[in-house]
Motif scaffolding. Structure first.
Motif, PDB file in Angstrom:
ATOM      1  N   TYR A 240       0.807  -1.218   0.000  1.00 56.58           N
ATOM      2  CA  TYR A 240       0.000   0.000   0.000  1.00 56.58           C
ATOM      3  C   TYR A 240       0.845   1.276   0.000  1.00 56.58           C
ATOM      4  N   GLU A 241       2.101   1.173   0.416  1.00 55.08           N
ATOM      5  CA  GLU A 241       2.922   2.371   0.510  1.00 55.08           C
ATOM      6  C   GLU A 241       3.311   2.937  -0.850  1.00 55.08           C
ATOM      7  N   LYS A 242       3.117   2.155  -1.928  1.00 58.49           N
ATOM      8  CA  LYS A 242       3.534   2.623  -3.239  1.00 58.49           C
ATOM      9  C   LYS A 242       2.585   2.098  -4.314  1.00 58.49           C
ATOM     10  N   GLY A 243       1.708   2.938  -4.774  1.00 59.92           N
ATOM     11  CA  GLY A 243       0.815   2.550  -5.851  1.00 59.92           C
ATOM     12  C   GLY A 243       1.513   2.611  -7.199  1.00 59.92           C
ATOM     13  N   ILE A 244       1.003   1.844  -8.137  1.00 60.28           N
ATOM     14  CA  ILE A 244       1.548   1.847  -9.497  1.00 60.28           C
ATOM     15  C   ILE A 244       0.841   2.945 -10.274  1.00 60.28           C
ATOM     16  N   LYS A 245       1.587   3.911 -10.759  1.00 57.83           N
ATOM     17  CA  LYS A 245       0.972   5.039 -11.457  1.00 57.83           C
ATOM     18  C   LYS A 245       1.009   4.870 -12.966  1.00 57.83           C
ATOM     19  N   ASP A 246       2.175   5.074 -13.554  1.00 56.94           N
ATOM     20  CA  ASP A 246       2.261   5.053 -15.017  1.00 56.94           C
ATOM     21  C   ASP A 246       2.995   3.826 -15.553  1.00 56.94           C
ATOM     22  N   THR A 247       4.079   3.459 -14.863  1.00 56.22           N
ATOM     23  CA  THR A 247       4.942   2.410 -15.391  1.00 56.22           C
ATOM     24  C   THR A 247       5.359   1.455 -14.289  1.00 56.22           C
ATOM     25  N   LEU A 248       5.417   0.177 -14.632  1.00 54.65           N
ATOM     26  CA  LEU A 248       5.914  -0.864 -13.735  1.00 54.65           C
ATOM     27  C   LEU A 248       7.016  -1.627 -14.456  1.00 54.65           C
ATOM     28  N   THR A 249       8.199  -1.666 -13.863  1.00 52.31           N
ATOM     29  CA  THR A 249       9.291  -2.459 -14.426  1.00 52.31           C
ATOM     30  C   THR A 249       9.251  -3.837 -13.798  1.00 52.31           C
ATOM     31  N   LEU A 250       9.081  -4.823 -14.638  1.00 51.56           N
ATOM     32  CA  LEU A 250       8.913  -6.191 -14.153  1.00 51.56           C
ATOM     33  C   LEU A 250      10.285  -6.834 -13.994  1.00 51.56           C
ATOM     34  N   SER A 251      10.767  -6.850 -12.760  1.00 49.91           N
ATOM     35  CA  SER A 251      12.070  -7.444 -12.488  1.00 49.91           C
ATOM     36  C   SER A 251      11.952  -8.899 -12.057  1.00 49.91           C
ATOM     37  N   GLU A 252      10.770  -9.267 -11.584  1.00 53.26           N
ATOM     38  CA  GLU A 252      10.551 -10.665 -11.206  1.00 53.26           C
ATOM     39  C   GLU A 252      10.020 -11.450 -12.404  1.00 53.26           C
ATOM     40  N   GLU A 253      10.009 -12.757 -12.252  1.00 55.78           N
ATOM     41  CA  GLU A 253       9.461 -13.603 -13.321  1.00 55.78           C
ATOM     42  C   GLU A 253       7.967 -13.394 -13.445  1.00 55.78           C
ATOM     43  N   GLU A 254       7.326 -13.160 -12.327  1.00 58.21           N
ATOM     44  CA  GLU A 254       5.893 -12.882 -12.361  1.00 58.21           C
ATOM     45  C   GLU A 254       5.522 -11.947 -11.220  1.00 58.21           C
ATOM     46  N   VAL A 255       4.408 -11.279 -11.368  1.00 54.58           N
ATOM     47  CA  VAL A 255       3.956 -10.357 -10.348  1.00 54.58           C
ATOM     48  C   VAL A 255       2.436 -10.383 -10.299  1.00 54.58           C
ATOM     49  N   ASN A 256       1.924 -10.247  -9.076  1.00 55.52           N
ATOM     50  CA  ASN A 256       0.472 -10.199  -8.867  1.00 55.52           C
ATOM     51  C   ASN A 256       0.076  -8.740  -8.645  1.00 55.52           C
ATOM     52  N   ILE A 257      -0.795  -8.215  -9.488  1.00 49.08           N
ATOM     53  CA  ILE A 257      -1.252  -6.827  -9.393  1.00 49.08           C
ATOM     54  C   ILE A 257      -2.711  -6.836  -8.941  1.00 49.08           C
ATOM     55  N   THR A 258      -2.986  -6.042  -7.906  1.00 41.08           N
ATOM     56  CA  THR A 258      -4.356  -5.943  -7.389  1.00 41.08           C
ATOM     57  C   THR A 258      -4.865  -4.516  -7.535  1.00 41.08           C
ATOM     58  N   ALA A 259      -6.074  -4.376  -8.042  1.00 46.33           N
ATOM     59  CA  ALA A 259      -6.707  -3.068  -8.219  1.00 46.33           C
ATOM     60  C   ALA A 259      -7.649  -2.780  -7.055  1.00 46.33           C
ATOM     61  N   HIS A 260      -7.651  -1.546  -6.611  1.00 45.26           N
ATOM     62  CA  HIS A 260      -8.563  -1.124  -5.546  1.00 45.26           C
ATOM     63  C   HIS A 260      -9.524  -0.073  -6.097  1.00 45.26           C
ATOM     64  N   PRO A 261     -10.822  -0.333  -6.000  1.00 47.87           N
ATOM     65  CA  PRO A 261     -11.841   0.571  -6.580  1.00 47.87           C
ATOM     66  C   PRO A 261     -12.222   1.691  -5.610  1.00 47.87           C
ATOM     67  N   TYR A 262     -11.392   2.697  -5.502  1.00 48.25           N
ATOM     68  CA  TYR A 262     -11.641   3.800  -4.568  1.00 48.25           C
ATOM     69  C   TYR A 262     -12.968   4.500  -4.882  1.00 48.25           C
ATOM     70  N   PHE A 263     -13.771   4.682  -3.809  1.00 48.57           N
ATOM     71  CA  PHE A 263     -14.983   5.503  -3.815  1.00 48.57           C
ATOM     72  C   PHE A 263     -16.128   4.911  -4.636  1.00 48.57           C
ATOM     73  N   PHE A 264     -16.041   3.633  -4.947  1.00 48.88           N
ATOM     74  CA  PHE A 264     -17.227   2.928  -5.443  1.00 48.88           C
ATOM     75  C   PHE A 264     -18.093   2.575  -4.236  1.00 48.88           C
TER      76      PHE A 264
END
Length: 341
Positions: A240-264
């Protein structure tokens, strides 16, 4: 002769009566002098402006107008129809006396008592924010909102009145909410305005005896829901301390990305009320099998490349609650191909 004497006596008596009335003090007679207080319901230590007017006498012809606050003269002079003073603390009473003197109008006195109060409105939308979010849950279009009045009413003997001892009159955009108003009714729930609009909530509070009054208001604006992406680390958990804004550099073999629907509307990230649609480079891809708010990205082979990940979220019940967000993934190991599973 007798009739002449009687006429003189009657005229003299009439003049005497008028003279006695004109020079008599007339406390409490609201028709003589009226007060305009601004603000109407002062808060503690607030600067208060008081103007006087009269439909019965011409204040401009008065020889002097004297203002007293708690029996102390604070202003005096001809034509002084306005004064300012600082209201006291909660529980205090400021007695304002005005004394008007003139050859034609005699002496007229009037008084008003100022008792400061406070009424604050706290509101919160029933919309989603992630755990440990330190901000306020904001209303998107048609979101449910809870509004609570916090009155500070203190009697002259120092007792703070409870909400059950007060009468609340609620208004929305100038219209009285009769069903929500009444004794002890310090909380209301409303459906908020639609996107790009606002609503004005006002509450008038008074003590049961009518000696204390206060007002509060809140202008509530809607916001557009938004999506923020976070890495969901297997070991560290949600980042939570760092949201993904424009770009994500994938340094791992795989990554799990979770979206949070603010204010729905709602209090859960994953809900049957939301429709998630993921795509990578314009092609629809499935979400994680056990969490439609998440996607797993994986790189295979050698090479470098990038891809654009896009998510759209639509509320099923509230059609104006919709958001779309994307970010670019840059990967350096793989056949410039990202796979989702």
């Amino acid at each position: 002769m007798n009739n002449y004497i009687i006429k003189i006596f009657i005229v003299s008596l009439f003049i005497l009566s008028v003279s006695l009335f004109a020079h008599a003090q007339i406390p409490g007679l609201g028709e003589v002098i009226s007060f305009q207080v601004s603000p109407e319901n002062p808060r503690p230590n607030q600067i208060v402006t008081i103007n006087i007017d009269s439909f019965s006498i011409d204040l401009n012809r008065a020889d002097s107008i004297t203002w007293l606050v708690n029996n102390e003269v604070v202003s005096r002079g001809a034509g002084v129809k306005q004064m300012q003073f600082e209201a006291g603390k909660l529980g205090s009473r400021s007695v304002i006396d005005v004394v008007v003197r003139g050859t034609d109008i005699g002496t007229v006195t009037e008084s008003i008592t100022i008792a400061p109060t406070e009424v604050d409105l706290l509101w919160e939308a029933k919309t989603y924010t992630p755990p440990f979010y330190s901000g306020k849950a904001l209303p998107s279009s048609d979101a449910e909102i809870t509004i609570t009045a916090i009155p500070q009413f203190v009697t002259s003997n120092g007792n703070k009145l409870k909400s059950s001892e007060l009468i609340f009159t609620w208004k929305r955009d100038g219209k009285v909410l009769g069903k929500d108003s009444g004794r002890g009714r310090d909380t209301i729930e409303i459906t908020g305005p639609r996107i790009f609009n606002s609503t004005l909530i006002q509450v008038k509070v008074s003590s049961l005896g009518g000696t204390l009054h206060g007002k509060g208001f809140a202008q509530i604006f809607t916001v557009q829901p938004k999506i923020i992406f976070y890495k969901n680390d297997i070991i560290l958990g949600m980042r939570y301390e760092k949201g993904i804004k424009d770009t994500l550099t994938l340094s791992e073999e795989e990554v799990n990305i979770t979206a949070h629907p603010y204010f729905f509307s709602g209090n859960r990230r994953v809900s049957s009320d939301f429709d998630y649609n993921w795509n990578v480079d314009g092609s629809s891809v499935p979400s994680s099998p056990d969490d439609e708010s998440s996607i797993v990205l994986r790189q295979i082979g050698e090479g470098e490349g990038s891809a654009v990940v896009t998510l759209s979220i639509q509320s099923i019940d509230k059609i104006l609650q919709v958001a779309r967000e994307s970010f670019s993934v840059i990967f350096g190991t793989g056949k410039d191909t990202l796979f989702n599973f």
